[in-house]
Scaffold this motif. Structure first.
Motif, PDB file in Angstrom:
ATOM      1  N   ARG A 138      38.125  41.877  43.290  1.00 14.71           N
ATOM      2  CA  ARG A 138      37.748  40.469  43.170  1.00 14.71           C
ATOM      3  C   ARG A 138      37.141  40.255  41.791  1.00 14.71           C
ATOM      4  N   ASN A 170      45.941  45.258  44.321  1.00  7.41           N
ATOM      5  CA  ASN A 170      45.413  45.184  45.686  1.00  7.41           C
ATOM      6  C   ASN A 170      46.515  45.475  46.703  1.00  7.41           C
ATOM      7  N   HIS A 171      47.676  44.931  46.458  1.00 12.34           N
ATOM      8  CA  HIS A 171      48.783  45.093  47.401  1.00 12.34           C
ATOM      9  C   HIS A 171      49.338  46.523  47.408  1.00 12.34           C
ATOM     10  N   ASN A 196      40.715  46.003  47.101  1.00 10.61           N
ATOM     11  CA  ASN A 196      40.199  44.662  47.368  1.00 10.61           C
ATOM     12  C   ASN A 196      39.473  44.162  46.118  1.00 10.61           C
ATOM     13  N   TYR A 244      46.189  41.133  41.954  1.00 11.48           N
ATOM     14  CA  TYR A 244      46.873  40.959  43.236  1.00 11.48           C
ATOM     15  C   TYR A 244      47.856  42.101  43.489  1.00 11.48           C
ATOM     16  N   TYR A 300      44.731  37.883  36.968  1.00  7.86           N
ATOM     17  CA  TYR A 300      44.669  37.639  38.412  1.00  7.86           C
ATOM     18  C   TYR A 300      45.927  38.118  39.120  1.00  7.86           C
ATOM     19  N   ARG A 301      47.082  38.023  38.446  1.00  7.86           N
ATOM     20  CA  ARG A 301      48.339  38.471  39.049  1.00  7.86           C
ATOM     21  C   ARG A 301      48.380  39.998  39.137  1.00  7.86           C
TER      22      ARG A 301
END
Length: 159
Positions: free
Chosen positions: A43, A35-36, A41, A32, A28-29
C-alpha cells in the motif's frame, strides 16, 4: 586514561535484500502486479520520500508482514520535475522556458526504475524465487539482485 571510540557504521547493520526492477509502468500499476503475483499487500504510504529540502520526492509502497517478520518496500528510483531554465537577463526575448530535470534515489543505478527492499529479521525470503516470479510478469523488462553494501548512497534506503 583509556580512549573509547564509538563507530557509527556498526549501528546500521540492517539485513535486507535489494532487487532492481526495469519497468515503465506507473508505480501504482507495478504495485498491483507485485501484489497479485507475489501474494503481497503493498500500500502506498501517506508521505513520499523527500530529499534535499523537497528537491526530489519518490513514491514508496510498504507492507509489513508481521507473521513472517518481513517488511516489503517498493520505492521509485526516478523523480522528474519541471523547473524554470536559467537564462541571461540581457536577451532580447524574456520568455521563460521549462526544463524537465531527472533525479535518482540511487545515482549509481540511473537506469533502474524501481527498487524492492525486503527487510527480514529471520532470513526466510527466497530471493531466487522472488526473482523468478518477477521475470514471469510480462510488463517487467528485467529484474536482478543488488548488493546494498556496495552502494555509495545506501543511506537513501533507510526509511
Amino acid at each position: 586514561m583509556a580512549l573509547h571510540r564509538l563507530l557509527v557504521d556498526d549501528f546500521y547493520n540492517d539485513a535486507y535484500k535489494l532487487i532492481a526492477i526495469h519497468c515503465r509502468l506507473p508505480d501504482y500499476r507495478l504495485a498491483y502486479l507485485l501484489n497479485h503475483s507475489l501474494g503481497l499487500n503493498l500500500r502506498r504510504k501517506d508521505d513520499d520520500l523527500d530529499f534535499e529540502y523537497l528537491k526530489s520526492s519518490y513514491s514508496i509502497f510498504e507492507w509489513d508482514n508481521k507473521f513472517q517478520y518481513v517488511t516489503w518496500n517498493l520505492v521509485s528510483n526516478v523523480c522528474k520535475k519541471e523547473e524554470d531554465s536559467l537564462y541571461s537577463s540581457g536577451t532580447l526575448f524574456q520568455k521563460k522556458q521549462k526544463v524537465l530535470k531527472t533525479f535518482n534515489l540511487i545515482p549509481e543505478y540511473k537506469e533502474v526504475d524501481y527498487f524492492i527492499k525486503i527487510s527480514n529479521e529471520i532470513n526466510n525470503v527466497n530471493e531466487r524465487l522472488v526473482l523468478n516470479k518477477l521475470q514471469n510478469i510480462p510488463q517487467i523488462v528485467t529484474s536482478y539482485a543488488v548488493n546494498p553494501l556496495k552502494l555509495k548512497s545506501r543511506d537513501h534506503l533507510i526509511f
